[in-house]
Design a protein around this motif. Structure first.
Motif, PDB file in Angstrom:
ATOM      1  N   ARG A  68      -8.222   6.234   7.196  1.00  0.00           N
ATOM      2  CA  ARG A  68      -7.433   7.467   7.120  1.00  0.00           C
ATOM      3  C   ARG A  68      -7.807   8.307   5.908  1.00  0.00           C
ATOM      4  O   ARG A  68      -7.137   9.283   5.591  1.00  0.00           O
ATOM      5  N   THR A  74      -6.033   0.595   0.593  1.00  0.00           N
ATOM      6  CA  THR A  74      -4.753   1.292   0.735  1.00  0.00           C
ATOM      7  C   THR A  74      -4.086   0.861   2.030  1.00  0.00           C
ATOM      8  O   THR A  74      -4.716   0.833   3.089  1.00  0.00           O
ATOM      9  N   TYR A  76      -1.188   1.411   5.000  1.00  0.00           N
ATOM     10  CA  TYR A  76      -0.447   2.474   5.678  1.00  0.00           C
ATOM     11  C   TYR A  76       0.522   1.833   6.659  1.00  0.00           C
ATOM     12  O   TYR A  76       0.166   0.883   7.349  1.00  0.00           O
ATOM     13  N   ILE A  78       2.528   3.042   9.895  1.00  0.00           N
ATOM     14  CA  ILE A  78       2.569   4.162  10.826  1.00  0.00           C
ATOM     15  C   ILE A  78       3.467   3.786  11.994  1.00  0.00           C
ATOM     16  O   ILE A  78       3.323   2.704  12.571  1.00  0.00           O
ATOM     17  N   CYS A 127      -4.961  -0.879   7.032  1.00  0.00           N
ATOM     18  CA  CYS A 127      -5.565  -0.962   5.709  1.00  0.00           C
ATOM     19  C   CYS A 127      -6.858  -0.156   5.715  1.00  0.00           C
ATOM     20  O   CYS A 127      -7.680  -0.300   6.633  1.00  0.00           O
ATOM     21  N   GLU A 128      -7.023   0.679   4.718  1.00  0.00           N
ATOM     22  CA  GLU A 128      -8.235   1.483   4.584  1.00  0.00           C
ATOM     23  C   GLU A 128      -9.425   0.549   4.322  1.00  0.00           C
ATOM     24  O   GLU A 128      -9.432  -0.202   3.346  1.00  0.00           O
TER      25      GLU A 128
END
Length: 178
Positions: A68, A74, A76, A78, A127-128
């Motif tokens: 993202r 990072t 997230y 959602i 997760c990025e």
């Protein structure tokens, strides 16, 4: 979470950080969970996930890599919308390209055809990734995010769980789909 909950780890462990979801549910499986929570390593078997959901779950938590644009590692959370229907042509049934949105579209189609009900709530804990090229093992920032992701899922489950003490809850074994 009220009702039955499925926590589904998805991703390809042969593509580096794409294995985040699988690694996270493996780590999660060692924790005590409420009896109405099922933790399953689906890997790349998205079609199996769609069919599993026909068994009736109130909440679905997908755990996956999610590019993202943030820094690698990072996390997230959602909340997904209502599942749609698969488009004509059947491309969604390609087992090698079953992204979470494709799984949810297939689920919408299957529910319409069977009279089943999709999960009331679908959350994606993403997760990025740093790298999703061929290779086994997570990058350092994504590996470091796994314990935090486990804590995030446990917190989601605890927010609406019954009030029985954690020590009374049975350990749940990680199940892998065939």
């Amino acid at each position: 979470m009220s009702g039955r909950t499925l926590v589904a780890g998805i991703g390809n462990v042969f593509l580096g950080d794409d294995g985040f979801g699988v690694e996270t549910v493996r780590a999660l499986a060692s924790h005590r969970l409420p009896a109405d929570v099922e933790v399953v390593d689906f890997g790349v078997r998205g079609v199996h996930l769609a069919y599993q959901l026909l068994d009736g779950y109130d909440t679905l938590v997908l755990v996956d890599a999610a590019a993202r644009g943030g820094a690698p590692g990072t996390l997230y959370l959602i909340e997904a919308g209502e599942p749609g229907r698969a488009g004509a042509g059947g491309a969604v049934l390609d087992g090698h390209h079953m992204s979470p949105d494709a799984v949810l579209a297939l689920l919408g189609t299957l529910c319409a055809g069977t009279g089943s009900t999709p999960p009331r709530r679908t959350l994606v804990l993403g997760c990025e990734p740093a790298c999703v090229e061929e290779g086994i093992g997570l990058s350092a920032p994504v590996a470091a995010a796994v314990p935090e992701a486990v804590r995030a899922v446990l917190e989601l489950l605890r927010d609406e769980a019954d009030t029985s003490p954690e020590d009374d809850r049975p350990r749940r074994e990680l199940r892998r789909t065939p």
